[in-house]
Each structure stands twice: as C-alpha cells, then as structure tokens.
Write a protein that holds these residues in place. Structure first.
Motif, PDB file in Angstrom:
ATOM      1  N   ALA A   1      52.043 104.438 -38.048  1.00 26.67           N
ATOM      2  CA  ALA A   1      51.835 104.311 -39.492  1.00 26.67           C
ATOM      3  C   ALA A   1      53.169 104.122 -40.211  1.00 26.67           C
ATOM      4  O   ALA A   1      53.290 103.291 -41.115  1.00 26.67           O
ATOM      5  N   GLU A   2      54.172 104.872 -39.768  1.00 20.19           N
ATOM      6  CA  GLU A   2      55.492 104.767 -40.404  1.00 20.19           C
ATOM      7  C   GLU A   2      56.083 103.375 -40.197  1.00 20.19           C
ATOM      8  O   GLU A   2      56.594 102.769 -41.132  1.00 20.19           O
ATOM      9  N   ARG A   3      56.016 102.874 -38.991  1.00 20.75           N
ATOM     10  CA  ARG A   3      56.579 101.548 -38.707  1.00 20.75           C
ATOM     11  C   ARG A   3      55.807 100.455 -39.434  1.00 20.75           C
ATOM     12  O   ARG A   3      56.380  99.472 -39.893  1.00 20.75           O
ATOM     13  N   ALA A   4      54.481 100.620 -39.535  1.00 28.98           N
ATOM     14  CA  ALA A   4      53.648  99.611 -40.203  1.00 28.98           C
ATOM     15  C   ALA A   4      53.788  99.664 -41.718  1.00 28.98           C
ATOM     16  O   ALA A   4      53.404  98.717 -42.414  1.00 28.98           O
ATOM     17  N   GLY A   5      54.290 100.785 -42.241  1.00 25.32           N
ATOM     18  CA  GLY A   5      54.407 100.925 -43.687  1.00 25.32           C
ATOM     19  C   GLY A   5      53.082 101.180 -44.367  1.00 25.32           C
ATOM     20  O   GLY A   5      52.877 100.790 -45.519  1.00 25.32           O
ATOM     21  N   VAL A   6      52.167 101.839 -43.642  1.00 26.14           N
ATOM     22  CA  VAL A   6      50.865 102.175 -44.227  1.00 26.14           C
ATOM     23  C   VAL A   6      50.676 103.686 -44.161  1.00 26.14           C
ATOM     24  O   VAL A   6      51.313 104.369 -43.358  1.00 26.14           O
ATOM     25  N   GLY A   7      49.801 104.195 -44.996  1.00 20.54           N
ATOM     26  CA  GLY A   7      49.507 105.616 -44.979  1.00 20.54           C
ATOM     27  C   GLY A   7      48.739 105.996 -43.726  1.00 20.54           C
ATOM     28  O   GLY A   7      47.977 105.192 -43.186  1.00 20.54           O
ATOM     29  N   ILE A   8      48.926 107.227 -43.284  1.00 22.93           N
ATOM     30  CA  ILE A   8      48.231 107.681 -42.086  1.00 22.93           C
ATOM     31  C   ILE A   8      46.721 107.654 -42.279  1.00 22.93           C
ATOM     32  O   ILE A   8      45.963 107.381 -41.338  1.00 22.93           O
ATOM     33  N   SER A   9      46.264 107.874 -43.517  1.00 24.12           N
ATOM     34  CA  SER A   9      44.820 107.837 -43.769  1.00 24.12           C
ATOM     35  C   SER A   9      44.281 106.423 -43.601  1.00 24.12           C
ATOM     36  O   SER A   9      43.163 106.230 -43.099  1.00 24.12           O
ATOM     37  N   ALA A  10      45.056 105.411 -44.004  1.00 25.81           N
ATOM     38  CA  ALA A  10      44.634 104.020 -43.835  1.00 25.81           C
ATOM     39  C   ALA A  10      44.525 103.671 -42.360  1.00 25.81           C
ATOM     40  O   ALA A  10      43.617 102.945 -41.944  1.00 25.81           O
ATOM     41  N   LEU A  11      45.443 104.201 -41.566  1.00 25.85           N
ATOM     42  CA  LEU A  11      45.394 103.941 -40.125  1.00 25.85           C
ATOM     43  C   LEU A  11      44.161 104.603 -39.507  1.00 25.85           C
ATOM     44  O   LEU A  11      43.436 103.976 -38.732  1.00 25.85           O
ATOM     45  N   TYR A  12      43.916 105.866 -39.888  1.00 28.19           N
ATOM     46  CA  TYR A  12      42.784 106.583 -39.306  1.00 28.19           C
ATOM     47  C   TYR A  12      41.443 106.006 -39.737  1.00 28.19           C
ATOM     48  O   TYR A  12      40.448 106.146 -39.012  1.00 28.19           O
ATOM     49  N   ARG A  13      41.395 105.373 -40.893  1.00 29.50           N
ATOM     50  CA  ARG A  13      40.140 104.725 -41.297  1.00 29.50           C
ATOM     51  C   ARG A  13      39.788 103.591 -40.343  1.00 29.50           C
ATOM     52  O   ARG A  13      38.613 103.304 -40.132  1.00 29.50           O
ATOM     53  N   ARG A  14      40.789 102.955 -39.798  1.00 34.30           N
ATOM     54  CA  ARG A  14      40.561 101.821 -38.891  1.00 34.30           C
ATOM     55  C   ARG A  14      40.501 102.275 -37.438  1.00 34.30           C
ATOM     56  O   ARG A  14      39.692 101.781 -36.665  1.00 34.30           O
ATOM     57  N   TYR A  15      41.371 103.217 -37.073  1.00 33.44           N
ATOM     58  CA  TYR A  15      41.431 103.697 -35.686  1.00 33.44           C
ATOM     59  C   TYR A  15      41.426 105.221 -35.709  1.00 33.44           C
ATOM     60  O   TYR A  15      42.425 105.840 -36.074  1.00 33.44           O
ATOM     61  N   PRO A  16      40.295 105.832 -35.355  1.00 34.67           N
ATOM     62  CA  PRO A  16      40.149 107.284 -35.514  1.00 34.67           C
ATOM     63  C   PRO A  16      41.003 108.120 -34.573  1.00 34.67           C
ATOM     64  O   PRO A  16      41.100 109.336 -34.749  1.00 34.67           O
ATOM     65  N   SER A  17      41.627 107.480 -33.574  1.00 36.40           N
ATOM     66  CA  SER A  17      42.448 108.232 -32.629  1.00 36.40           C
ATOM     67  C   SER A  17      43.458 107.297 -31.978  1.00 36.40           C
ATOM     68  O   SER A  17      43.327 106.068 -32.032  1.00 36.40           O
ATOM     69  N   LYS A  18      44.459 107.893 -31.363  1.00 33.53           N
ATOM     70  CA  LYS A  18      45.431 107.105 -30.599  1.00 33.53           C
ATOM     71  C   LYS A  18      44.728 106.377 -29.460  1.00 33.53           C
ATOM     72  O   LYS A  18      45.043 105.226 -29.150  1.00 33.53           O
ATOM     73  N   GLU A  19      43.767 107.044 -28.842  1.00 27.55           N
ATOM     74  CA  GLU A  19      43.003 106.430 -27.753  1.00 27.55           C
ATOM     75  C   GLU A  19      42.335 105.135 -28.218  1.00 27.55           C
ATOM     76  O   GLU A  19      42.392 104.107 -27.527  1.00 27.55           O
ATOM     77  N   ALA A  20      41.723 105.165 -29.392  1.00 26.13           N
ATOM     78  CA  ALA A  20      41.049 103.969 -29.914  1.00 26.13           C
ATOM     79  C   ALA A  20      42.046 102.852 -30.181  1.00 26.13           C
ATOM     80  O   ALA A  20      41.758 101.671 -29.947  1.00 26.13           O
ATOM     81  N   LEU A  21      43.229 103.206 -30.645  1.00 28.55           N
ATOM     82  CA  LEU A  21      44.265 102.215 -30.923  1.00 28.55           C
ATOM     83  C   LEU A  21      44.773 101.592 -29.624  1.00 28.55           C
ATOM     84  O   LEU A  21      44.964 100.364 -29.536  1.00 28.55           O
ATOM     85  N   LEU A  22      44.974 102.399 -28.596  1.00 26.44           N
ATOM     86  CA  LEU A  22      45.411 101.880 -27.300  1.00 26.44           C
ATOM     87  C   LEU A  22      44.340 100.980 -26.684  1.00 26.44           C
ATOM     88  O   LEU A  22      44.643  99.944 -26.089  1.00 26.44           O
ATOM     89  N   GLN A  23      43.087 101.368 -26.835  1.00 28.37           N
ATOM     90  CA  GLN A  23      41.994 100.539 -26.324  1.00 28.37           C
ATOM     91  C   GLN A  23      41.973  99.179 -27.017  1.00 28.37           C
ATOM     92  O   GLN A  23      41.768  98.145 -26.376  1.00 28.37           O
ATOM     93  N   LYS A  24      42.197  99.172 -28.323  1.00 28.68           N
ATOM     94  CA  LYS A  24      42.222  97.922 -29.076  1.00 28.68           C
ATOM     95  C   LYS A  24      43.384  97.044 -28.626  1.00 28.68           C
ATOM     96  O   LYS A  24      43.223  95.833 -28.420  1.00 28.68           O
ATOM     97  N   LEU A  25      44.571  97.630 -28.494  1.00 29.35           N
ATOM     98  CA  LEU A  25      45.741  96.865 -28.064  1.00 29.35           C
ATOM     99  C   LEU A  25      45.507  96.194 -26.710  1.00 29.35           C
ATOM    100  O   LEU A  25      45.768  94.997 -26.539  1.00 29.35           O
ATOM    101  N   CYS A  26      45.019  96.970 -25.756  1.00 30.12           N
ATOM    102  CA  CYS A  26      44.829  96.431 -24.422  1.00 30.12           C
ATOM    103  C   CYS A  26      43.642  95.470 -24.362  1.00 30.12           C
ATOM    104  O   CYS A  26      43.662  94.495 -23.602  1.00 30.12           O
ATOM    105  N   GLY A  27      42.644  95.710 -25.189  1.00 29.36           N
ATOM    106  CA  GLY A  27      41.526  94.778 -25.266  1.00 29.36           C
ATOM    107  C   GLY A  27      41.967  93.429 -25.796  1.00 29.36           C
ATOM    108  O   GLY A  27      41.586  92.372 -25.262  1.00 29.36           O
ATOM    109  N   ASP A  28      42.787  93.440 -26.832  1.00 30.01           N
ATOM    110  CA  ASP A  28      43.310  92.183 -27.376  1.00 30.01           C
ATOM    111  C   ASP A  28      44.184  91.474 -26.346  1.00 30.01           C
ATOM    112  O   ASP A  28      44.178  90.242 -26.224  1.00 30.01           O
TER     113      ASP A  28
END
Length: 210
Positions: free
Chosen positions: A40-67
C-alpha cells in the motif's frame, strides 16, 4: 463495438488496482516476507483501499501469480500461432517469456501461498504449451534432443535472476545471455553476434556499493 468509458470512480478504482499490482510485484519479488502494508505504501494508496480489492496477502499473491501464468500462456500461444520457421517459433517463445519476466515470480513466490483451483488449471495449460513448443522444435530437428522442457524452465529462472543496473540494462543483459543460450540449444549450434554491450567490472563491482 466501442466500450463505454468508465465513470470517474471506476476509472480510479482500476488505476488503484494497477498501482497495487505493480507495487506488489516489486515488493514481493524483492522480499516475499514483506507485509501487505508495504505494498500500500509503495502504491501510494490507503491500506483500506487495498483491502477492499484484496482481503489478504494470500489473495494478492494468488492474483499476481495468476496474472503471470495467463501472460505465460498468452506469449506461448502467440509464438506457436506464428507458424513459419520452427527455430524462429522456438526463439520467439524464449524471447517472449524473458520479456514477460514471469519467472521472477516463480523464483520468489513458489511455495509461499496456497494455489487455487484456477491456478492449478492455468499451470497445467502453461505446462502443456511449454511441452508443445519444445516438442515441435525437437521434432523439426532444430533443438537439441537431450534438452527437456524442465531444462528450459530452469534456464528461464537463471535469466530472471540476472539483475544489474536499471530495468533497461537488465533487459539488455538478459537478452545477451539468452542469445548465448539459444546458440547452444540450436541444432546444429549457431555462433551469431551477441546483442547489447557486455557487462564490465565496474558494473559488477557496483553491486557491492551500499
């Protein structure tokens, strides 16, 4: 048929998602153990904005590797679809995967999260395509028959681990060493001029500067 432009809110959400994924790739390929707050810090977005899209680190890693898997599939299908000279097809596949840099994710993130069923399906498809493009080159007699698809996968990882200077210089060097690999893989071996300037001692020693 033209696509209707997104509303301001949807456009911002899409842009935030793009920023989050770019940041997540940079953060987690540098340090898989980094907290999601670092993204969130590197992206320049609020942590709440990140969690609205990806509820966990696991979900974010799954998205990255899926892409990453989908990009691998797209690049390989495109190379196979080009037809023409069998060696050019194989070399196009190799260059495309190096440019896509999907193997940086494999090196850093393999085993750090639980894959989904969709990831398993895409991984199977990616493997099938890698075997197909390899088999076509061997059958045409242009690729060393003692080299396996698993060998090629590990060559990709070796190239992805090469990082020196900025992104442009890293890309130059990866393609330089890819050219060396391709010449050794070709049947019969080729000896063509290598692309990009060779690395020098100054570049290598600069990695030790704090």
């Amino acid at each position: 048929m033209t696509t209707a432009p997104m509303s301001g809110r949807k456009a911002q959400a899409a842009r935030n998602d793009e920023l989050i994924l770019e940041a997540a790739r940079a953060v987690f390929t540098a340090d898989p153990g980094a907290p999601i707050a670092a993204v969130a810090e590197r992206a320049g977005v609020g942590i709440s904005a990140l969690y609205r899209r990806y509820p966990s680190k696991e979900a974010l890693l799954q998205k990255l590797c899926g892409d990453g898997l989908k990009l691998y599939i797209e690049v390989t299908e495109r190379a196979i679809g080009e037809g023409g000279d069998p060696w050019d097809e194989f070399a196009s596949y190799m260059r495309g995967i190096v440019d896509a840099d999907t193997n940086s994710l494999t090196i850093k993130l393999a085993g750090t999260f639980q894959p989904t069923e969709e990831l398993f399906r895409d991984a199977v498809r990616a493997s099938e395509l890698a075997i197909e493009v390899h088999g076509r080159a061997v059958e045409a007699g242009v690729l060393r028959p003692d080299v396996t698809p698993a060998d090629i996968a590990l060559l990709f990882e070796q190239l992805a681990s090469l990082k020196l200077g900025d992104e442009e210089r890293t890309s130059q060097l990866r393609h330089r060493f890819l050219a060396l690999m391709l010449d050794s893989l070709r049947q019969p071996p080729a000896h063509r001029p290598l692309p990009g300037p060779a690395p020098d001692d100054t570049e290598l020693s600069s990695r030790w500067n704090p």
